[in-house]
Design a protein around this motif. Sequence first.
Motif, mmCIF file in Angstrom:
data_model
loop_
_atom_site.group_PDB
_atom_site.id
_atom_site.type_symbol
_atom_site.label_atom_id
_atom_site.label_comp_id
_atom_site.label_asym_id
_atom_site.label_seq_id
_atom_site.Cartn_x
_atom_site.Cartn_y
_atom_site.Cartn_z
ATOM 1 N N ARG A 296 11.783 3.708 0.882
ATOM 2 C CA ARG A 296 11.677 3.681 2.343
ATOM 3 C C ARG A 296 12.785 2.795 2.914
ATOM 4 O O ARG A 296 12.914 1.630 2.545
ATOM 5 C CB ARG A 296 10.310 3.132 2.740
ATOM 6 N N PHE B 75 11.531 1.423 8.856
ATOM 7 C CA PHE B 75 10.238 0.760 9.008
ATOM 8 C C PHE B 75 9.712 0.826 10.434
ATOM 9 O O PHE B 75 8.881 0.023 10.837
ATOM 10 C CB PHE B 75 10.340 -0.690 8.511
ATOM 11 N N SER B 76 10.169 1.826 11.184
ATOM 12 C CA SER B 76 9.749 1.951 12.574
ATOM 13 C C SER B 76 8.523 2.843 12.748
ATOM 14 O O SER B 76 7.946 2.873 13.835
ATOM 15 C CB SER B 76 10.905 2.492 13.422
ATOM 16 N N GLN B 77 8.120 3.549 11.686
ATOM 17 C CA GLN B 77 7.046 4.526 11.824
ATOM 18 C C GLN B 77 6.099 4.473 10.620
ATOM 19 O O GLN B 77 6.200 5.283 9.705
ATOM 20 C CB GLN B 77 7.646 5.922 11.955
ATOM 21 N N ASP B 78 5.174 3.542 10.641
ATOM 22 C CA ASP B 78 4.247 3.374 9.512
ATOM 23 C C ASP B 78 3.394 4.614 9.278
ATOM 24 O O ASP B 78 3.165 5.009 8.128
ATOM 25 C CB ASP B 78 3.343 2.157 9.726
ATOM 26 N N ALA B 79 2.911 5.230 10.346
ATOM 27 C CA ALA B 79 2.056 6.417 10.188
ATOM 28 C C ALA B 79 2.841 7.557 9.534
ATOM 29 O O ALA B 79 2.290 8.292 8.699
ATOM 30 C CB ALA B 79 1.497 6.850 11.538
ATOM 31 N N TRP C 223 5.299 7.271 7.393
ATOM 32 C CA TRP C 223 5.439 6.918 5.967
ATOM 33 C C TRP C 223 4.178 7.337 5.210
ATOM 34 O O TRP C 223 4.255 7.947 4.137
ATOM 35 C CB TRP C 223 5.734 5.435 5.823
ATOM 36 N N GLU C 224 3.025 7.043 5.765
ATOM 37 C CA GLU C 224 1.764 7.421 5.121
ATOM 38 C C GLU C 224 1.611 8.938 5.066
ATOM 39 O O GLU C 224 1.147 9.487 4.051
ATOM 40 C CB GLU C 224 0.575 6.783 5.843
ATOM 41 N N SER D 278 8.203 0.480 -0.642
ATOM 42 C CA SER D 278 8.271 0.183 0.779
ATOM 43 C C SER D 278 8.476 -1.318 0.911
ATOM 44 O O SER D 278 7.537 -2.089 1.034
ATOM 45 C CB SER D 278 6.965 0.611 1.469
ATOM 46 N N PRO E 117 10.743 -4.170 3.009
ATOM 47 C CA PRO E 117 11.635 -4.378 4.154
ATOM 48 C C PRO E 117 13.049 -4.834 3.784
ATOM 49 O O PRO E 117 13.952 -4.736 4.612
ATOM 50 C CB PRO E 117 10.914 -5.444 4.986
ATOM 51 N N ASP F 176 15.357 -2.064 4.576
ATOM 52 C CA ASP F 176 15.387 -1.557 5.948
ATOM 53 C C ASP F 176 16.830 -1.326 6.378
ATOM 54 O O ASP F 176 17.662 -2.233 6.335
ATOM 55 C CB ASP F 176 14.697 -2.554 6.890
ATOM 56 N N LEU G 291 11.394 10.288 8.381
ATOM 57 C CA LEU G 291 10.170 9.799 9.000
ATOM 58 C C LEU G 291 10.033 10.226 10.455
ATOM 59 O O LEU G 291 8.936 10.244 10.993
ATOM 60 C CB LEU G 291 10.085 8.281 8.864
#
Length: 139
Positions: A15, A18-22, A24-25, A44, A46, A49, A80
Amino acid sequence: MSLPLPREDSSLVLRTDFSQDAAWETLKAAIDAEDEQGEATYVSDPAYDGATVQSLIDADDAADDDAKVCHVFVADAVALGGGEHALLMVDLFSPPYQTVRVAPTAFAEVSANLTIANLDVADYADEDDPGWIYRGSDY
């Protein structure tokens, strides 16, 4: 920066956005839904990043031979942010270090072929269409 090593017989999914956690999931769930053999090693962290393709190539070039990663699947802002969540597959083995977008539904197939050196990144590339996304051998 050094690259983490994937588990044996798997590919690194790194990854870099790191702007879109949902998202990534959602991406991981899409891969896992098609990945019965556990082909993905998810990282994942940072520290990665904003990592660029060139920085990943440079990190792998600087690694000791036993710490080299031949390819990496990058969950970047495009992956993402897009509806299909197509990963950026990066060849880290040899120039010209090609890149290809791979749909999550094709990840297990591609990872298996790369891991056993049956195919390489260039085999999935479409030089006539750099925006092309590999969606699997059934397409």
